[in-house]
Design an enzyme around this catalytic site. Structure first.
Site, mmCIF file in Angstrom:
data_model
loop_
_atom_site.group_PDB
_atom_site.id
_atom_site.type_symbol
_atom_site.label_atom_id
_atom_site.label_comp_id
_atom_site.label_asym_id
_atom_site.label_seq_id
_atom_site.Cartn_x
_atom_site.Cartn_y
_atom_site.Cartn_z
ATOM 1 N N VAL A 169 0.861 -1.112 0.232
ATOM 2 C CA VAL A 169 -0.016 -0.044 0.463
ATOM 3 C C VAL A 169 1.084 1.248 -0.069
ATOM 4 O O VAL A 169 0.784 2.557 -1.190
ATOM 5 C CB VAL A 169 -0.939 0.034 1.050
ATOM 6 C CG1 VAL A 169 -1.911 1.196 1.136
ATOM 7 C CG2 VAL A 169 -1.855 -1.521 1.311
ATOM 8 N N ASP A 170 1.742 1.141 0.338
ATOM 9 C CA ASP A 170 2.871 2.215 0.342
ATOM 10 C C ASP A 170 3.880 2.888 -0.830
ATOM 11 O O ASP A 170 3.442 3.760 -0.932
ATOM 12 C CB ASP A 170 4.328 2.275 1.867
ATOM 13 C CG ASP A 170 3.801 2.762 3.152
ATOM 14 O OD1 ASP A 170 3.045 3.382 2.996
ATOM 15 O OD2 ASP A 170 4.426 2.130 3.622
ATOM 16 N N VAL A 171 3.876 1.624 -1.213
ATOM 17 C CA VAL A 171 4.429 1.158 -2.603
ATOM 18 C C VAL A 171 3.391 2.282 -3.818
ATOM 19 O O VAL A 171 3.148 3.102 -4.170
ATOM 20 C CB VAL A 171 4.638 0.375 -3.574
ATOM 21 C CG1 VAL A 171 5.584 0.259 -4.981
ATOM 22 C CG2 VAL A 171 5.938 -0.084 -2.468
#
Length: 372
Positions: A169-171
């Site tokens: 999700v961060d990426v």
């Protein structure tokens, strides 16, 4: 040296951990000058997120998303250091921050404050859950995978929700931030106007649910955990072989026919249970029995070579070392030695015919104000 696509763009990077630093690293890869603002003594949290550590004692987690940057140590609660931050902002084209909502405003570094200093500024704010009802919620990838629905459909079996192997999700959020920044820079080029760009982990995840999200909104289907199975395609999962598992991604009837021929079961191509994709999904268990028996005759590498040769998407379950080796064998040049680094890094996946990605300097030492 060839010019980068973003040569001349200056980025004041107030972000830390992953989503923001990933976006700013990509901006740096494209030629932007990225100045990373870090806390005194500790710097970015991920400098200590190990093991593993590189030969210099820096966590490889930090190295993964911080090349092509310099490091400027500032205590943003100190008026003198805040003035130094404002000096950087005056010459910057882009600001990126991922503090908890309201933090930059309390420091006098919010968008409305900075646009008065630099009207053409593109200001990108990344949060966990937006700046309204979710402003107080901590934006950690695992938490968002849990509450955002991803873990509800990921895992080996029902009742065993599982996170992805990387902070996906961060990426994804970092990529959404990058797209927003580039679009805002294009708008500024046309109009001279800067603007604020906002994205958050939860919204980025919901957007990335694609077919699963659409299935819920369009047909009322709430997906659950299917292990490695696909809700709408069969066979599209992982099967055992005589040595290790192999993935089959059969996306149409022609590929299925070629698969059955390669397995020595051509009579099943016209079997009513398997003749169409919808039929194969409905009779998935019977199809799985056929495939388990047939694939057990040989190992994963044999099936990779044999099925690929006839146009059937298939491949073994590689570990990271094997994946890098595969990319090298395919001529993709997956790793690069960055100047000033003792270890290799994964390359930027984008190539350009005129403005190539450049690897100018290794992830910076804390307080290394100028790129190496």
């Amino acid at each position: 040296m060839s010019a980068g696509a973003l040569d001349g763009i200056v980025v004041a990077d107030f972000s830390r951990v992953l989503a923001g630093p990933y976006a700013t690293m990509l901006l740096g890869d494209l030629g932007a000058e990225v100045v990373k603002i870090e806390r005194p003594n500790t710097g970015d949290d991920t400098r200590a997120w190990g093991p593993p550590f590189d030969p210099n004692g820096t966590a490889t987690y930090f190295n993964a998303v911080n090349r092509n940057k310099s490091s400027l140590v500032l205590n943003l609660g100190d008026s003198g250091d805040r003035d130094r931050a404002l000096e950087l902002v005056r010459r910057a084209d882009v600001v990126v921050e991922n503090f908890r909502s309201g933090t930059m405003e309390r420091l006098g570094l919010g968008y409305e404050d900075l646009r008065r200093v630099n009207p053409g500024l593109v200001y990108c704010s990344i949060t966990g859950f937006g700046d309204k009802g979710g402003a107080s919620l901590p934006g950690y990838d695992l938490l968002v995978q849990a509450v955002g629905g991803l873990m509800s459909m990921t895992g080996p079996e029902p009742g065993a929700p599982t996170k992805t192997g990387v902070a996906l999700v961060d990426v994804l959020t970092g990529l959404h931030a990058l797209v927003g920044i580039l679009a805002a820079l294009r708008h500024r080029q046309l109009t001279g106007e800067g603007q604020r760009v906002d994205t958050n982990l939860l919204s980025s995840l919901l957007s990335s649910l694609v077919n699963q999200g659409s299935g819920y909104l369009g047909a009322g289907v709430v997906p659950g955990i299917l292990g490695n199975r696909h809700p709408s395609i069969a066979p599209y999962e992982v099967f055992p072989t005589s040595d290790r598992p192999v993935a089959l991604a059969v996306g149409n009837d022609r590929q299925f026919a070629d698969l059955m021929t390669a397995l020595g079961r051509p009579e099943l191509v016209h079997d009513p249970r398997f003749a169409t994709n919808s039929a194969r999904v409905a009779h998935r268990d019977e199809l799985t029995n056929v495939l388990d028996t047939s694939l057990a005759a040989h190992g994963a590498d044999y099936w990779f070579a044999t099925l690929t040769a006839v146009g059937v998407p298939a491949g073994p379950i590689n570990d990271v070392a094997e994946a890098v080796a595969l990319a090298e064998n395919l001529g993709l040049e997956p790793t690069v030695r960055v100047p000033g680094s003792d270890t290799a890094q994964i390359t930027n996946p984008i190539t350009f015919s005129r403005t190539p990605v450049r690897y100018r300097c290794a992830p910076p030492a804390l307080g290394n104000d100028e790129p190496e």
